[in-house]
Write an enzyme that holds these catalytic residues in place. Structure first.
Site, PDB file in Angstrom:
ATOM      1  N   GLY A  12      -7.583  13.009  60.804  1.00 31.10           N
ATOM      2  CA  GLY A  12      -7.977  12.578  62.137  1.00 31.10           C
ATOM      3  C   GLY A  12      -9.476  12.476  62.362  1.00 31.10           C
ATOM      4  O   GLY A  12      -9.947  12.624  63.488  1.00 31.10           O
ATOM      5  N   GLY A  14     -11.320   9.719  61.345  1.00 24.71           N
ATOM      6  CA  GLY A  14     -11.761   8.326  61.421  1.00 24.71           C
ATOM      7  C   GLY A  14     -11.773   7.564  60.116  1.00 24.71           C
ATOM      8  O   GLY A  14     -12.514   6.584  59.974  1.00 24.71           O
ATOM      9  N   LYS A  37      -2.989   1.725  51.311  1.00 23.49           N
ATOM     10  CA  LYS A  37      -2.729   3.037  51.919  1.00 23.49           C
ATOM     11  C   LYS A  37      -1.536   3.611  51.167  1.00 23.49           C
ATOM     12  O   LYS A  37      -0.376   3.404  51.550  1.00 23.49           O
ATOM     13  CB  LYS A  37      -2.415   2.865  53.409  1.00 23.49           C
ATOM     14  CG  LYS A  37      -2.031   4.148  54.143  1.00 23.49           C
ATOM     15  CD  LYS A  37      -3.217   4.999  54.501  1.00 23.49           C
ATOM     16  CE  LYS A  37      -2.781   6.223  55.314  1.00 23.49           C
ATOM     17  NZ  LYS A  37      -3.901   7.097  55.668  1.00 23.49           N
ATOM     18  N   SER A  41       1.890   9.559  56.499  1.00 24.86           N
ATOM     19  CA  SER A  41       2.891  10.362  57.201  1.00 24.86           C
ATOM     20  C   SER A  41       2.661  10.226  58.702  1.00 24.86           C
ATOM     21  O   SER A  41       1.644   9.697  59.151  1.00 24.86           O
ATOM     22  CB  SER A  41       2.821  11.826  56.765  1.00 24.86           C
ATOM     23  OG  SER A  41       1.529  12.354  56.978  1.00 24.86           O
ATOM     24  N   ASP A  56      -1.996   2.994  60.662  1.00 22.08           N
ATOM     25  CA  ASP A  56      -3.214   2.867  59.863  1.00 22.08           C
ATOM     26  C   ASP A  56      -3.105   1.684  58.901  1.00 22.08           C
ATOM     27  O   ASP A  56      -4.050   0.898  58.752  1.00 22.08           O
ATOM     28  CB  ASP A  56      -3.466   4.147  59.066  1.00 22.08           C
ATOM     29  CG  ASP A  56      -3.825   5.334  59.945  1.00 22.08           C
ATOM     30  OD1 ASP A  56      -4.119   5.119  61.130  1.00 22.08           O
ATOM     31  OD2 ASP A  56      -3.801   6.463  59.428  1.00 22.08           O
ATOM     32  N   GLY A 119      -7.017   7.370  51.806  1.00 18.52           N
ATOM     33  CA  GLY A 119      -6.193   8.524  51.491  1.00 18.52           C
ATOM     34  C   GLY A 119      -5.479   9.049  52.731  1.00 18.52           C
ATOM     35  O   GLY A 119      -5.544   8.458  53.809  1.00 18.52           O
ATOM     36  N   PRO A 207     -20.539   5.961  66.791  1.00 17.76           N
ATOM     37  CA  PRO A 207     -20.440   6.735  68.032  1.00 17.76           C
ATOM     38  C   PRO A 207     -18.987   6.930  68.464  1.00 17.76           C
ATOM     39  O   PRO A 207     -18.091   6.215  68.030  1.00 17.76           O
ATOM     40  CB  PRO A 207     -21.206   5.896  69.044  1.00 17.76           C
ATOM     41  CG  PRO A 207     -21.112   4.495  68.524  1.00 17.76           C
ATOM     42  CD  PRO A 207     -21.106   4.624  67.020  1.00 17.76           C
TER      43      PRO A 207
END
Length: 212
Positions: A12, A14, A37, A41, A56, A119, A207
């Site tokens: 989580g 980014g 990818k 999960s 993703d 990953g 940012p």
């Protein structure tokens, strides 16, 4: 084909955002791009197919130039939002690094200039009882891009991860600071502290951005 493996200081932080920006940057330089990818999960079910689909992976597909099938980009999509090797165990599945490397090698037929591999989780996340992402990166022979999730505690997480990557004999192509805590204090000072301590190129700062 230049191949980058995107890892992070945690889950989580980014990775997908950075991966998509790398793909878009390459496209702006008129380069052909693909993404991979290997395992995801926490994938919601597609209402049409009733199969797990990684958000993703879909984002990566939107950012790359070449047309690949979903299964080529994300061969393993898992429903539970838990560590991949545990989710596989719950599904009574196993995966080896050799399997994942084979999936990747099949993508070389697209003759892309750049491939971005994202990953799952962090650098030492297990893939099975014996292997981790370290083994996959060595099997592919790619460079690593480290995404540092900028929040309180990030200096320690970033330095330990960078140290582990290099101790494992892998090369960090660059690192990116991605602000994930909008209330974080002294962001610039943290980045400067990392610049002097991570022995790899600094690729920039992203940012905070509120998710829609």
């Amino acid at each position: 084909m230049i191949v980058y493996f995107i890892t992070g200081t945690d889950t989580g932080v980014g990775k997908t955002r950075v991966a998509c920006q790398l793909l878009e940057s390459a496209q702006q330089q008129a380069q052909k791009t693909i993404a991979f990818k290997p395992i995801a999960s926490g994938c919601p079910l597609d209402p049409e197919t009733n199969k797990p689909v990684s958000e993703d992976a879909l984002a990566l597909m939107s950012a790359m130039t070449e047309s690949l099938t979903y299964e080529e980009v994300n061969p393993i999509a898992l429903l539970p939002a838990i560590a991949p090797h545990i989710a596989l165990e719950h599904n009574q599945q196993t995966i080896s690094v050799a399997d994942l490397v084979d999936h990747f090698q099949q993508l070389r037929k697209y003759s892309a200039d750049v491939c971005v591999i994202e990953g799952a989780g962090g650098w030492r996340v297990p893939l099975n009882e014996q292997e981790t992402w370290v083994d996959f990166v060595k099997g592919v022979g790619c460079q690593v891009v480290l995404v540092v999730g900028l929040r309180l505690g990030c200096i320690n997480h970033a330095l330990l991860t960078a140290e582990a990557i290099q101790a494992d004999g892998c090369e960090i192509a660059g690192w990116v600071g991605n602000q994930i805590d909008p209330q974080m204090e002294c962001v610039e000072e943290n980045i400067e502290a990392l610049k002097t301590r991570i022995h790899a190129p600094y690729w920039g700062f992203i940012p905070f951005e509120e998710k829609l």
